[in-house]
Write a protein that holds these residues in place. Structure first.
Motif, PDB file in Angstrom:
ATOM      1  N   ALA A  20      -2.649   5.418 -12.644  1.00  0.00           N
ATOM      2  CA  ALA A  20      -3.012   4.152 -11.986  1.00  0.00           C
ATOM      3  C   ALA A  20      -3.814   3.269 -12.931  1.00  0.00           C
ATOM      4  N   GLU A  21      -4.790   3.853 -13.610  1.00  0.00           N
ATOM      5  CA  GLU A  21      -5.609   3.062 -14.531  1.00  0.00           C
ATOM      6  C   GLU A  21      -4.759   2.438 -15.631  1.00  0.00           C
ATOM      7  N   SER A  22      -3.838   3.185 -16.156  1.00  0.00           N
ATOM      8  CA  SER A  22      -2.986   2.684 -17.230  1.00  0.00           C
ATOM      9  C   SER A  22      -2.005   1.622 -16.729  1.00  0.00           C
ATOM     10  N   ALA A  23      -1.322   1.915 -15.642  1.00  0.00           N
ATOM     11  CA  ALA A  23      -0.262   1.026 -15.151  1.00  0.00           C
ATOM     12  C   ALA A  23      -0.795  -0.244 -14.510  1.00  0.00           C
ATOM     13  N   LEU A  24      -2.022  -0.206 -13.989  1.00  0.00           N
ATOM     14  CA  LEU A  24      -2.526  -1.349 -13.221  1.00  0.00           C
ATOM     15  C   LEU A  24      -3.719  -2.040 -13.879  1.00  0.00           C
ATOM     16  N   GLU A  25      -4.011  -1.678 -15.107  1.00  0.00           N
ATOM     17  CA  GLU A  25      -5.115  -2.308 -15.821  1.00  0.00           C
ATOM     18  C   GLU A  25      -4.897  -3.821 -15.918  1.00  0.00           C
ATOM     19  N   GLY A  26      -5.931  -4.601 -15.589  1.00  0.00           N
ATOM     20  CA  GLY A  26      -5.860  -6.052 -15.695  1.00  0.00           C
ATOM     21  C   GLY A  26      -5.016  -6.728 -14.634  1.00  0.00           C
ATOM     22  N   LEU A  27      -4.671  -6.002 -13.574  1.00  0.00           N
ATOM     23  CA  LEU A  27      -3.862  -6.585 -12.499  1.00  0.00           C
ATOM     24  C   LEU A  27      -4.532  -7.854 -11.965  1.00  0.00           C
ATOM     25  N   THR A  28      -3.746  -8.910 -11.811  1.00  0.00           N
ATOM     26  CA  THR A  28      -4.279 -10.183 -11.327  1.00  0.00           C
ATOM     27  C   THR A  28      -3.918 -10.411  -9.864  1.00  0.00           C
ATOM     28  N   ASP A  29      -4.643 -11.314  -9.222  1.00  0.00           N
ATOM     29  CA  ASP A  29      -4.307 -11.683  -7.842  1.00  0.00           C
ATOM     30  C   ASP A  29      -2.893 -12.244  -7.769  1.00  0.00           C
ATOM     31  N   VAL A 159       0.744   4.431  -5.997  1.00  0.00           N
ATOM     32  CA  VAL A 159       0.540   3.988  -7.381  1.00  0.00           C
ATOM     33  C   VAL A 159       1.884   3.707  -8.046  1.00  0.00           C
ATOM     34  N   ALA A 160       2.865   4.577  -7.835  1.00  0.00           N
ATOM     35  CA  ALA A 160       4.192   4.354  -8.416  1.00  0.00           C
ATOM     36  C   ALA A 160       4.815   3.069  -7.872  1.00  0.00           C
ATOM     37  N   GLU A 161       4.650   2.815  -6.584  1.00  0.00           N
ATOM     38  CA  GLU A 161       5.180   1.579  -5.999  1.00  0.00           C
ATOM     39  C   GLU A 161       4.519   0.353  -6.632  1.00  0.00           C
ATOM     40  N   MET A 162       3.196   0.399  -6.767  1.00  0.00           N
ATOM     41  CA  MET A 162       2.495  -0.741  -7.363  1.00  0.00           C
ATOM     42  C   MET A 162       2.911  -0.950  -8.815  1.00  0.00           C
ATOM     43  N   ALA A 163       3.032   0.133  -9.567  1.00  0.00           N
ATOM     44  CA  ALA A 163       3.422   0.021 -10.973  1.00  0.00           C
ATOM     45  C   ALA A 163       4.818  -0.580 -11.106  1.00  0.00           C
ATOM     46  N   GLN A 164       5.739  -0.143 -10.281  1.00  0.00           N
ATOM     47  CA  GLN A 164       7.101  -0.682 -10.324  1.00  0.00           C
ATOM     48  C   GLN A 164       7.119  -2.162  -9.935  1.00  0.00           C
ATOM     49  N   LEU A 165       6.412  -2.503  -8.869  1.00  0.00           N
ATOM     50  CA  LEU A 165       6.362  -3.910  -8.460  1.00  0.00           C
ATOM     51  C   LEU A 165       5.741  -4.778  -9.539  1.00  0.00           C
ATOM     52  N   THR A 169       7.039  -8.479 -11.396  1.00  0.00           N
ATOM     53  CA  THR A 169       6.428  -9.791 -11.177  1.00  0.00           C
ATOM     54  C   THR A 169       6.746 -10.734 -12.330  1.00  0.00           C
ATOM     55  N   PRO A 170       6.987 -11.983 -12.016  1.00  0.00           N
ATOM     56  CA  PRO A 170       7.323 -12.952 -13.090  1.00  0.00           C
ATOM     57  C   PRO A 170       6.253 -13.039 -14.170  1.00  0.00           C
ATOM     58  N   THR A 171       4.976 -13.003 -13.820  1.00  0.00           N
ATOM     59  CA  THR A 171       3.938 -13.156 -14.839  1.00  0.00           C
ATOM     60  C   THR A 171       3.856 -11.938 -15.747  1.00  0.00           C
ATOM     61  N   PHE A 172       4.125 -10.751 -15.218  1.00  0.00           N
ATOM     62  CA  PHE A 172       4.131  -9.548 -16.060  1.00  0.00           C
ATOM     63  C   PHE A 172       5.326  -9.579 -16.994  1.00  0.00           C
TER      64      PHE A 172
END
Length: 176
Positions: A20-29, A159-165, A169-172
């Protein structure tokens, strides 16, 4: 290294959290609020200033697609509820849980992880085998170790769902 049941469950949780820390680091609103389809469940800013999640009872099957923000809210809700009904007074209601923003949500989830681990540190193998601790998500007298295992699986799935989504995302996608 200890290999008892509590240590194994702790290690599973820690492995998921590392991902989770690796895949979601810096996640923005902006990333968290992006919806993969028009019928996605997400969170909406309410008149009270809080971000409230889409929900219906009974939950539809199949469930609609979700935003990362909704999944973050979902993790905060279910994990808070498990802790409250396993170690607290059991009064927490779904409607009381709001989404605090992407970075804040990850901090809240990490806080729940730390509280959960603190509680796990007090448990023995006998506590895991007992069926008197939790009153949610299962109310059929399952041993508490199965609830702890469910927490690990549910977090891993979320966590896997969030990482895949996030990758969708267009910004990612623009950063890669």
């Amino acid at each position: 290294m200890e290999a008892g049941p509590v240590a194994i469950l702790r290690q599973q949780l820690q492995t998921t959290w590392s991902f989770a820390e690796s895949a979601l680091e810096g996640l923005t609103d902006e990333e968290a609020l992006w919806c993969p389809s028009p019928d996605s469940w997400t969170v909406h800013l309410g008149d009270d200033g809080g971000w409230h999640a889409d929900w219906s009872e009974p939950e539809p099957w199949p469930a609609p697609p979700t935003s990362i923000a909704w999944i973050q809210w979902h993790v905060i809700w279910w994990w808070s509820t498990v802790i409250d009904r396993s170690f607290g007074d059991g009064d927490l209601k779904r409607e009381d849980v709001t989404w605090p923003g992407a970075r804040e949500a990850m901090g809240a989830i990490d806080g729940l992880r730390r509280v959960w681990l603190d509680h796990l540190d007090t448990l023995t193998a006998a506590d895991l085998a007992a069926n008197t601790r939790s009153r949610w998500p299962y109310t059929d007298g399952r041993p508490f170790g199965l609830i702890v295992g469910w927490v690990n699986v549910e977090l891993m799935k979320n966590v896997a769902e969030m990482a895949q989504l996030r990758r969708m995302t267009p910004t990612f996608a623009d950063r890669t």
